[in-house]
Design an enzyme around this catalytic site. Structure first.
Site, PDB file in Angstrom:
ATOM      1  N   ASP A   1     -38.498  51.950  80.472  1.00 18.23           N
ATOM      2  CA  ASP A   1     -36.829  52.189  81.547  1.00 18.23           C
ATOM      3  C   ASP A   1     -37.538  53.437  81.624  1.00 18.23           C
ATOM      4  OD1 ASP A   1     -38.028  55.166  79.745  1.00 18.23           O
ATOM      5  OD2 ASP A   1     -36.165  54.286  77.812  1.00 18.23           O
TER       6      ASP A   1
ATOM      7  N   LYS B   1     -34.188  43.494  76.461  1.00 19.36           N
ATOM      8  CA  LYS B   1     -34.670  43.926  76.071  1.00 19.36           C
ATOM      9  C   LYS B   1     -35.781  43.806  74.685  1.00 19.36           C
ATOM     10  CE  LYS B   1     -37.126  48.741  76.373  1.00 19.36           C
ATOM     11  NZ  LYS B   1     -37.308  50.199  76.672  1.00 19.36           N
TER      12      LYS B   1
END
Length: 622
Positions: A56, A377
């Site tokens: 991220d 994810k």
């Protein structure tokens, strides 16, 4: 019988386990200085083969508030004269009245347009609805905010404006309930009890989502009455279609300037919980009043772009998963070097609806996953694993748990990461910097290479010992090496060689090679050629000295002559192994075996000890 038992003891490889343990212990100690804390030893070696890192923005970007809109019409910009492109409205004229047109001011002049009650409201929206705190930085010994980068950026914004200290504001608030951040609602909230006895819900989160839930906005006057009491009623106004279009254009403008927008809003209730019953979040978050939209800049951390380039050069793909919208995600990824020509950017809701076959086609080229949820994810990581990739995942919150669990190597953030995430991780990045992942990969490859170097040395030495001992014993009924010599050779091979080869420090050159699937095997083609070549060379030389040593040295076949030849053969073998240590420092076809040798003091000391054995085992010892 003694020779047979000793030979079996020499041939059985005890060294690989020692080499692996020593290399891991040496690497984990060294990585601490690189701000990499290895929590699971085995992960250090697995890191060497990482082919994809899903990350991220936590380790990539720093954050600060550089622009925004208070209410709807008052736009502010940090250093307005230098960053005029961050606003599409004229600069404020201080003698102008009216509240229906847009205007821009410098961020440092915000206090001039805020009434006392509006200033208090904005400060409370930032400080109470936050889990970040202020602490002393051990490196600089200065106070700094610790926590979520978004929250620390907002707290620093309030501090720079000289508003009431965050701790005093937070402690004076009578907090009734906290609403933790959720990736589904993209917001976090807090409920406080006001002095009037009513309750106020503060929400903070993605602007395009929260702005749709607002039906009113605070009114900002260019010439506010600074004598009003902070507890006075706040003037608000309904949001009509024109105003909503204004808000939408503002959000798009900031996103197009690579800025992340965070909305601050609130709603008042007469009692809590409303009507005395549990109410869903959707019911609580409607009919909100918009306080401000803040635009947060994401300057790339120093060295991150270089670290991404190193990963690409090393054959490691980087895939960024973020909750930001596509425009912001694209800008950030392009600036970092993650998004390149031919790559794919996709939103999470679209990605999760792809059928498995189509997903397998998209994932290799997917570089940015915007508006992604924890489930998106996780699906990405599992798809990569099904494609045969070795996946590393970074995480700093509980929502990253599913993806971390599915990864081969789990990275957590040491500063902003939660304790749960740290405990579940294999490696902790103590400085929250993406560049530390590169250093972890470098040391992982160092460990992997250390084991290979030792195997290369051990197998070639074992082959030589077994062949010359068996041939000499069969042909002359007398082994070329005695039991004492064989035991000393075993010490050289399993102990000294382990120390010498497992303690080579990591270097940047380890990242200059691309990851080859064949490199995941311990024995490569280059290593096999090296092992066979060295073994053949040593066997030939030693057998020549053993069978023809008397003729070469001009000695008679007496006990004295036999001892001299035996000693010469042994010392030749010892020096062959010492010189082979230098050769085994390389796993490729390059010839410079002395590269970086002065950085490994253990190697130099062990080489000297090995050479000393030529003087210890004189002919009288046999």
């Amino acid at each position: 019988m003694i020779i047979c038992v000793t030979l079996i003891g020499v041939a059985v490889p005890e060294g690989p386990a020692l080499a692996t343990s020593l290399a891991l212990a040496f690497a984990t100690k060294q990585t601490i200085a690189e701000n990499v804390l290895v929590r699971v030893l085995g992960s250090c070696e697995t890191t060497a083969n990482i082919s994809v890192v899903c990350t991220d923005k936590a380790g990539i970007l720093a954050q600060r508030v550089v622009a925004g809109s208070i209410g709807v019409h008052a736009k502010f910009v940090r250093n307005l004269q230098e960053n005029s492109t961050r606003t599409n409205t004229p600069v404020c004229e201080q003698d102008t009245t009216g509240i229906t047109s847009d205007y821009s001011i410098d961020q440092s002049d915000i206090d001039t347009i805020l009434s006392p009650q509006l200033k208090l409201l904005l400060n409370q929206s930032i400080t109470i609805n936050s889990t970040a705190f202020e602490d002393i930085d051990p490196k600089t010994n200065e106070l700094t905010f610790v926590g979520s980068k978004t929250e620390t950026a907002l707290l620093q914004f309030a501090k720079d404006l000289g508003w009431e200290n965050w701790k005093e504001t937070w402690e004076s608030a009578r907090i009734v309930q906290m609403i933790p951040f959720s990736s589904e609602r993209k917001a976090t909230g807090v409920v406080v009890r006001l002095r009037s006895g009513h309750y106020r819900l503060f929400l903070k989160g993605a602007s395009e989502i929260l702005a749709e839930k607002c039906t009113r906005h605070v009114v900002v006057s260019k010439n506010p009455d600074q004598n009003q009491h902070p507890d006075s009623e706040i003037e608000t106004k309904a949001i009509d279609e024109t105003t909503r279009d204004n808000i939408s254009r503002t959000i798009i403008l900031y996103a197009g300037r690579t800025l992340r927008t965070i909305a601050l809003c609130y709603r008042d209730f007469e009692s809590w919980p409303p009507a005395g019953n549990e109410v869903s979040y959707e019911d609580l978050s409607r009919d909100m009043t918009l306080v401000a939209i803040t635009a947060i800049e994401h300057p790339v951390r120093p060295g991150v772009r270089e670290a991404v380039a190193v990963c690409h050069r090393a054959g490691v793909a980087i895939k960024m998963c973020t909750v930001d919208n596509v425009l912001t995600a694209r800008s950030i990824a392009t600036e970092c070097g993650i998004y390149t020509t031919g790559g794919i950017i996709m939103e999470g809701p679209v990605f999760r609806t792809l059928d498995p076959h189509r997903r397998m086609e998209v994932v290799p080229r997917l570089q940015v996953l915007a508006r992604s949820s924890p489930e998106d994810k996780r699906i990405l990581v599992e798809t990569l694993r099904s494609l045969g990739e070795i996946v590393g995942v970074t995480g700093n919150g509980a929502e990253d748990g599913p993806a971390l669990k599915a990864a081969h190597v789990r990275f957590s953030m040491g500063i902003t990461g939660t304790e749960v995430t740290k405990e579940a991780s294999d490696i902790t990045l103590m400085d929250d910097n993406f560049g530390s992942i590169v250093r972890a990969i470098m040391w992982g490859r160092c460990v992997h290479d250390a084991v290979r170097k030792f195997l290369q040395f051990l197998i070639s030495a074992n082959i030589t010992v077994i062949i010359i001992t068996l041939l000499s014993a069969v042909s002359q009924n007398d082994a070329v090496l005695s039991a004492v010599q064989l035991l000393w050779i075993n010490i050289i091979m399993d102990t000294f060689a382990t120390l010498a080869l497992a303690t080579d420090p990591a270097s940047r050159s380890l990242l200059d090679r691309r990851l080859d699937p064949s490199r995941r095997r311990l024995l490569t083609a280059d290593m096999v050629k090296m092992i066979l070549g060295q073994s053949a060379f040593q066997v030939i030389v030693l057998l020549i000295f053993h069978f023809l040593g008397h003729k070469i040295l001009g000695l008679d076949c007496t006990d004295e002559g036999n001892k001299i030849v035996t000693t010469l053969t042994f010392n030749t073998f010892v020096f062959s192994q010492i010189f082979n240590l230098f050769n085994c420092r390389r796993l490729d076809n390059k010839l410079n075996v002395f590269d970086g040798i002065l950085r490994n003091k253990y190697f130099i000391v062990i080489t000297l000890i090995g050479m000393s054995s030529a003087f210890v085992f004189q002919k009288k010892a046999f």
